[in-house]
Design an enzyme around this catalytic site. Structure first.
Site, PDB file in Angstrom:
ATOM      1  N   CYS A  53      -7.132  -7.298 -10.795  1.00  0.00           N
ATOM      2  CA  CYS A  53      -6.307  -8.514 -10.809  1.00  0.00           C
ATOM      3  C   CYS A  53      -6.908  -9.560 -11.734  1.00  0.00           C
ATOM      4  O   CYS A  53      -6.181 -10.286 -12.410  1.00  0.00           O
ATOM      5  CB  CYS A  53      -6.141  -9.062  -9.394  1.00  0.00           C
TER       6      CYS A  53
ATOM      7  N   GLU B 261       0.830  -1.212   0.000  1.00  0.00           N
ATOM      8  CA  GLU B 261       0.000   0.000   0.000  1.00  0.00           C
ATOM      9  C   GLU B 261       0.862   1.260   0.000  1.00  0.00           C
ATOM     10  O   GLU B 261       2.095   1.207   0.105  1.00  0.00           O
ATOM     11  CB  GLU B 261      -0.957  -0.044   1.201  1.00  0.00           C
TER      12      GLU B 261
ATOM     13  N   GLU C 201      -1.729 -10.308  -5.937  1.00  0.00           N
ATOM     14  CA  GLU C 201      -1.744 -11.119  -7.161  1.00  0.00           C
ATOM     15  C   GLU C 201      -0.876 -10.486  -8.238  1.00  0.00           C
ATOM     16  O   GLU C 201      -0.133 -11.156  -8.946  1.00  0.00           O
ATOM     17  CB  GLU C 201      -3.180 -11.238  -7.710  1.00  0.00           C
TER      18      GLU C 201
HETATM   19  N1  THU Z   1      -6.034  -6.519  -2.292  1.00  0.00           N
HETATM   20  C1  THU Z   1      -5.240  -7.477  -2.847  1.00  0.00           C
HETATM   21  O1  THU Z   1      -4.030  -7.529  -2.580  1.00  0.00           O
HETATM   22  N2  THU Z   1      -5.802  -8.348  -3.712  1.00  0.00           N
HETATM   23  C2  THU Z   1      -7.125  -8.341  -4.063  1.00  0.00           C
HETATM   24  O2  THU Z   1      -7.502  -9.045  -4.974  1.00  0.00           O
HETATM   25  C3  THU Z   1      -8.062  -7.513  -3.303  1.00  0.00           C
HETATM   26  C4  THU Z   1      -7.455  -6.372  -2.595  1.00  0.00           C
HETATM   27  C5  THU Z   1      -5.429  -5.551  -1.379  1.00  0.00           C
HETATM   28  C6  THU Z   1      -5.346  -4.165  -1.924  1.00  0.00           C
HETATM   29  C7  THU Z   1      -5.298  -3.349  -0.660  1.00  0.00           C
HETATM   30  O3  THU Z   1      -3.958  -3.278  -0.228  1.00  0.00           O
HETATM   31  C8  THU Z   1      -6.090  -4.161   0.333  1.00  0.00           C
HETATM   32  O4  THU Z   1      -6.185  -5.466  -0.213  1.00  0.00           O
HETATM   33  C9  THU Z   1      -7.490  -3.631   0.589  1.00  0.00           C
HETATM   34  O5  THU Z   1      -8.183  -3.422  -0.586  1.00  0.00           O
END
Ligand code: THU
Length: 135
Positions: A92, A49, A60
């Site tokens: 993704c 993030e 992913e």
């Molecule tokens: N997130 C993922 O890493 N993969 C997904 O498919 C859904 C969301 C992460 C993005 C962000 O850092 C956190 O989850 C909340 O949305």
């Protein structure tokens, strides 16, 4: 490609381990991913993030982009691990679709329990892809 039970277990184990490396101080939603290429290599990813929220990247895509950078673009399966067995986001799914609709997607919770086993095609029906640009 049919996954063996060992490959399934290894994908989930690697995604669980990858999840520990997430950088998610804003959402506190830690996500881990593990990708198995057709050539038998594994790649891991975790969400990263940023204080400028739109620049966050999902687990992913971290795994997939590492693989593509190393010249791998044929994927047998990807596992995604979250606290609650959440499913891959739309971005993704689109990135997965770029590299093949038959890729198996394993969705598991933090304890490694398989919540859903599906494919990219099932997650993104009617997808826009590379063949659409061949006119
Ligand atoms: N997130 C993922 O890493 N993969 C997904 O498919 C859904 C969301 C992460 C993005 C962000 O850092 C956190 O989850 C909340 O949305």
């Amino acid at each position: 490609m049919n996954l063996t039970s060992e490959q399934r277990a290894e994908l989930i184990r690697l995604a669980q381990a990858a999840r520990q490396r997430a950088y998610a101080p804003y959402s506190n939603y830690w996500v881990g991913a593990a990708l198995l290429t057709a050539s038998g290599k594994y790649y891991q990813g975790a969400n990263i993030e940023n204080a400028a929220y739109p620049t966050c990247i999902c687990a992913e895509r971290v795994a997939i982009f590492q693989a593509v950078f190393e010249g791998e673009s044929d994927f047998a399966a990807i596992a995604v691990v979250t606290a609650n067995g959440g499913t891959p986001c739309g971005s993704c799914r689109q990135v997965m679709a770029e590299f093949g609709l038959q890729t198996v997607v394993l969705i598991a919770d933090a304890e490694g329990r398989l919540v859903q086993e599906t494919t990219v095609k099932e997650l993104l029906p009617g997808s826009f892809g590379p063949s659409d640009l061949k006119t």
